[in-house]
Design a protein around this motif. Structure first.
Motif, PDB file in Angstrom:
ATOM      1  N   TYR A 142       1.021  -1.132   0.171  1.00 46.92           N
ATOM      2  CA  TYR A 142      -0.301  -0.281   0.011  1.00 46.92           C
ATOM      3  C   TYR A 142       0.922   1.375   0.226  1.00 46.92           C
ATOM      4  O   TYR A 142       0.716   2.542  -0.444  1.00 46.92           O
ATOM      5  N   ILE A 143       2.041   1.271   0.704  1.00 43.07           N
ATOM      6  CA  ILE A 143       3.154   2.474   0.780  1.00 43.07           C
ATOM      7  C   ILE A 143       3.516   2.970  -0.980  1.00 43.07           C
ATOM      8  O   ILE A 143       3.855   4.011  -1.319  1.00 43.07           O
ATOM      9  N   ILE A 144       3.828   1.517  -1.363  1.00 44.61           N
ATOM     10  CA  ILE A 144       4.527   1.120  -2.935  1.00 44.61           C
ATOM     11  C   ILE A 144       3.407   2.085  -3.700  1.00 44.61           C
ATOM     12  O   ILE A 144       4.247   3.065  -3.961  1.00 44.61           O
ATOM     13  N   GLN A 145       2.195   1.600  -3.759  1.00 50.14           N
ATOM     14  CA  GLN A 145       1.413   1.837  -4.370  1.00 50.14           C
ATOM     15  C   GLN A 145       1.363   3.704  -4.725  1.00 50.14           C
ATOM     16  O   GLN A 145       0.981   4.126  -4.969  1.00 50.14           O
ATOM     17  N   SER A 146       0.834   3.782  -3.454  1.00 53.57           N
ATOM     18  CA  SER A 146       0.806   5.416  -2.778  1.00 53.57           C
ATOM     19  C   SER A 146       1.807   6.633  -2.656  1.00 53.57           C
ATOM     20  O   SER A 146       1.305   7.561  -3.254  1.00 53.57           O
ATOM     21  N   ALA A 147       3.338   5.817  -3.484  1.00 53.23           N
ATOM     22  CA  ALA A 147       4.043   7.207  -3.120  1.00 53.23           C
ATOM     23  C   ALA A 147       4.972   7.288  -4.804  1.00 53.23           C
ATOM     24  O   ALA A 147       4.786   6.242  -5.426  1.00 53.23           O
ATOM     25  N   PRO A 148       4.411   8.304  -5.169  1.00 50.00           N
ATOM     26  CA  PRO A 148       5.656   8.523  -6.547  1.00 50.00           C
ATOM     27  C   PRO A 148       7.261   7.223  -6.705  1.00 50.00           C
ATOM     28  O   PRO A 148       7.652   7.359  -6.101  1.00 50.00           O
ATOM     29  N   SER A 149       6.803   6.938  -7.801  1.00 60.68           N
ATOM     30  CA  SER A 149       8.403   6.561  -7.887  1.00 60.68           C
ATOM     31  C   SER A 149       9.591   7.325  -8.120  1.00 60.68           C
ATOM     32  O   SER A 149      10.285   7.086  -7.392  1.00 60.68           O
ATOM     33  N   PHE A 150       9.720   8.914  -8.422  1.00 61.97           N
ATOM     34  CA  PHE A 150      10.574   9.826  -8.187  1.00 61.97           C
ATOM     35  C   PHE A 150      10.822   9.814  -6.625  1.00 61.97           C
ATOM     36  O   PHE A 150      11.987   9.602  -6.288  1.00 61.97           O
ATOM     37  N   TRP A 151       9.873   9.937  -6.333  1.00 59.94           N
ATOM     38  CA  TRP A 151      10.372  10.362  -4.623  1.00 59.94           C
ATOM     39  C   TRP A 151      10.429   8.850  -3.742  1.00 59.94           C
ATOM     40  O   TRP A 151      11.720   8.633  -3.502  1.00 59.94           O
ATOM     41  N   ILE A 152      10.199   7.562  -4.308  1.00 61.44           N
ATOM     42  CA  ILE A 152      10.604   6.825  -4.081  1.00 61.44           C
ATOM     43  C   ILE A 152      12.420   6.438  -4.286  1.00 61.44           C
ATOM     44  O   ILE A 152      13.446   6.176  -3.364  1.00 61.44           O
ATOM     45  N   GLY A 153      12.699   6.443  -5.552  1.00 62.79           N
ATOM     46  CA  GLY A 153      13.775   6.730  -5.886  1.00 62.79           C
ATOM     47  C   GLY A 153      14.740   8.467  -5.470  1.00 62.79           C
ATOM     48  O   GLY A 153      16.200   7.836  -5.232  1.00 62.79           O
ATOM     49  N   LEU A 154      14.462   8.626  -5.223  1.00 62.48           N
ATOM     50  CA  LEU A 154      14.977   9.789  -4.047  1.00 62.48           C
ATOM     51  C   LEU A 154      15.736   9.656  -3.041  1.00 62.48           C
ATOM     52  O   LEU A 154      16.344   9.766  -2.420  1.00 62.48           O
ATOM     53  N   LEU A 155      14.821   8.916  -1.830  1.00 64.64           N
ATOM     54  CA  LEU A 155      14.555   8.182  -0.970  1.00 64.64           C
ATOM     55  C   LEU A 155      15.362   7.174  -1.037  1.00 64.64           C
ATOM     56  O   LEU A 155      16.983   6.983  -0.393  1.00 64.64           O
ATOM     57  N   VAL A 156      15.898   6.137  -2.127  1.00 64.31           N
ATOM     58  CA  VAL A 156      16.577   5.225  -2.451  1.00 64.31           C
ATOM     59  C   VAL A 156      18.335   6.197  -2.197  1.00 64.31           C
ATOM     60  O   VAL A 156      19.169   5.512  -1.860  1.00 64.31           O
ATOM     61  N   LEU A 157      17.852   6.993  -3.428  1.00 63.43           N
ATOM     62  CA  LEU A 157      19.356   7.906  -2.993  1.00 63.43           C
ATOM     63  C   LEU A 157      19.734   9.093  -2.632  1.00 63.43           C
ATOM     64  O   LEU A 157      20.919   8.120  -2.370  1.00 63.43           O
ATOM     65  N   ILE A 158      19.268   9.389  -1.771  1.00 66.01           N
ATOM     66  CA  ILE A 158      19.804   9.675  -0.568  1.00 66.01           C
ATOM     67  C   ILE A 158      20.450   8.666   0.893  1.00 66.01           C
ATOM     68  O   ILE A 158      21.604   8.303   0.638  1.00 66.01           O
ATOM     69  N   VAL A 159      20.051   7.297   0.480  1.00 67.20           N
ATOM     70  CA  VAL A 159      20.430   6.707   1.499  1.00 67.20           C
ATOM     71  C   VAL A 159      21.227   5.898   1.085  1.00 67.20           C
ATOM     72  O   VAL A 159      22.791   5.483   1.951  1.00 67.20           O
ATOM     73  N   PHE A 160      21.722   4.976  -0.116  1.00 61.73           N
ATOM     74  CA  PHE A 160      22.519   3.842  -0.786  1.00 61.73           C
ATOM     75  C   PHE A 160      23.495   4.898  -1.742  1.00 61.73           C
ATOM     76  O   PHE A 160      24.690   4.544  -1.542  1.00 61.73           O
ATOM     77  N   SER A 161      23.602   5.942  -1.341  1.00 61.46           N
ATOM     78  CA  SER A 161      24.169   7.242  -3.031  1.00 61.46           C
ATOM     79  C   SER A 161      24.962   7.942  -1.894  1.00 61.46           C
ATOM     80  O   SER A 161      26.314   7.750  -1.761  1.00 61.46           O
ATOM     81  N   ILE A 162      24.006   9.179  -0.477  1.00 58.47           N
ATOM     82  CA  ILE A 162      24.323   9.972  -0.214  1.00 58.47           C
ATOM     83  C   ILE A 162      25.102   9.892   1.138  1.00 58.47           C
ATOM     84  O   ILE A 162      26.119  10.048   1.690  1.00 58.47           O
ATOM     85  N   GLU A 163      24.128   8.780   1.914  1.00 57.60           N
ATOM     86  CA  GLU A 163      24.251   8.452   3.452  1.00 57.60           C
ATOM     87  C   GLU A 163      25.744   7.188   3.091  1.00 57.60           C
ATOM     88  O   GLU A 163      25.933   7.582   4.160  1.00 57.60           O
ATOM     89  N   LEU A 164      25.519   6.147   2.872  1.00 58.42           N
ATOM     90  CA  LEU A 164      25.625   4.734   2.777  1.00 58.42           C
ATOM     91  C   LEU A 164      27.706   4.955   2.141  1.00 58.42           C
ATOM     92  O   LEU A 164      28.092   4.472   2.204  1.00 58.42           O
ATOM     93  N   GLY A 165      27.043   5.650   0.296  1.00 56.07           N
ATOM     94  CA  GLY A 165      27.727   5.738  -0.180  1.00 56.07           C
ATOM     95  C   GLY A 165      28.485   4.526  -0.725  1.00 56.07           C
ATOM     96  O   GLY A 165      29.663   4.858  -1.222  1.00 56.07           O
ATOM     97  N   TRP A 166      27.261   3.345  -1.017  1.00 55.20           N
ATOM     98  CA  TRP A 166      27.322   2.279  -1.300  1.00 55.20           C
ATOM     99  C   TRP A 166      27.268   2.342  -3.261  1.00 55.20           C
ATOM    100  O   TRP A 166      28.412   1.155  -3.954  1.00 55.20           O
ATOM    101  N   PHE A 167      27.099   3.062  -3.789  1.00 53.19           N
ATOM    102  CA  PHE A 167      26.758   3.501  -4.742  1.00 53.19           C
ATOM    103  C   PHE A 167      26.454   4.960  -5.785  1.00 53.19           C
ATOM    104  O   PHE A 167      26.166   5.969  -4.905  1.00 53.19           O
TER     105      PHE A 167
END
Length: 329
Positions: A142-167
């Motif tokens: 339900y959360i994924i279906q209600s969230a825009p894909s660009f918003w999910i992408g921004l969260l993924v980018l912030i967590v795994f690229s900026i904060e963790l620096g894995w990618f």
């Protein structure tokens, strides 16, 4: 049997031609009615005389009647000529081929991941209906279906690229490195986050659908009869559950290709991934009408073949269709 297959292929071919012509005409009319101006896009505010501007307007057919423009566009399309891109100053076909090959890898990986993960989550949730596992899967979907894909992408980018620096933050290849010098590891490291984001969006629909279908199957009379004979657990799910929900789930997955294509446009923008989605946005922002029209037509073809794939899978996998055709013969 051969006559049925020939008839099936013939009907699909006729529908395909009608679809492409209709999409081409309506897309052309909509872009003609829009404020996009190919002359201004070509000049990019460069100072030119009225005579030079008149020559460009004649070249691009600005003052040509709409019916004539449509006839010329459709005839060129049927000959495989999509025109020249105003941004890249080269053939639209070449631009789309290059960008589409980049996007097809992203979409294929995301499509496979969303199908496998979504079907697995749906089966697990359906088997454990009403449990905490079922509730977690439904809340996630339900959360994924209600969230825009660009918003999910921004969260993924912030967590795994900026904060963790894995990618890496974006792009499909390292900046300043020639394509022949890019390693497979570089490609994969820049593909992970866009593919993860795009697959997360597709997981929700297939998981909820699979879960609901499995719940209905497990509450059916023949499953109750199987339980009375002593069948239970995963053996019951594999024998009576998955067999009955697999085909509809595969069909839904094939039909989700159009949603996948739309999601790729936003995901590629977030990760600055140089695919067909980002190219479509650039074409719209920079008034590249030939490129935008070409992308619309290719998108229609892509979605059509996704639906065709679902029909073919139904034809060869569902025994009821073959049985009905045999009875007709």
């Amino acid at each position: 049997m051969n006559k049925k297959i020939t008839k099936f292929i013939g009907q699909k071919a006729v529908r395909f031609i009608i679809l492409i012509i209709a999409v081409a005409i309506f897309s052309f009319i909509l872009l003609e009615l829009s404020p996009l101006d190919p002359v201004n896009a070509y000049l990019k505010e460069a100072p030119v005389s009225q005579a030079q501007r008149a020559l460009l307007e004649q070249y691009w057919g600005v003052n040509t009647p709409l019916t004539t423009k449509i006839i010329n566009w459709v005839s060129n399309l049927l000959q495989g000529d999509l025109g020249t891109s105003l941004i890249y100053r080269t053939s639209v076909s070449d631009v789309i081929l290059e960008k589409f090959m980049t996007s097809i890898v992203l979409m294929f990986v995301s499509w496979v991941l969303s199908g496998i993960i979504g079907f697995t989550l749906g089966v697990v949730a359906g088997k454990n209906e009403g449990s905490w596992i079922d509730r977690i899967v439904k809340v996630y979907c339900y959360i994924i279906q209600s969230a825009p894909s660009f918003w999910i992408g921004l969260l993924v980018l912030i967590v795994f690229s900026i904060e963790l620096g894995w990618f890496p933050v974006g792009y499909s290849t390292p900046v300043g490195v020639l394509s022949q010098n890019v390693s497979i590891a570089d490609y994969i490291s820049r593909l992970v986050l866009p593919a993860l984001t795009l697959s997360m969006v597709g997981v929700a629909s297939i998981a909820l659908y699979t879960r609901n279908e499995l719940v209905d199957v497990l509450n059916s009379d023949y499953v109750r009869f199987a339980k009375s004979r002593g069948e239970s657990g995963w053996d019951l799910i594999k024998r009576h559950g998955i067999r009955n929900i697999l085909l509809p789930a595969v069909t839904l997955q094939c039909l989700s290709i159009n949603e996948l294509f739309g999601g790729a446009v936003l995901v590629e923008q977030v990760f600055n991934y140089p695919g067909i989605g980002q190219t479509a946005v650039q074409a719209g922002l920079q008034s590249d009408v030939p490129l935008l029209l070409g992308i619309v037509v290719i998108s229609a073809i892509f979605v059509y073949f996704g639906n065709l794939l679902a029909d073919v899978i139904y034809y060869f996998v569902d025994p009821r269709i073959k049985e009905s055709e045999t009875n007709d013969e």
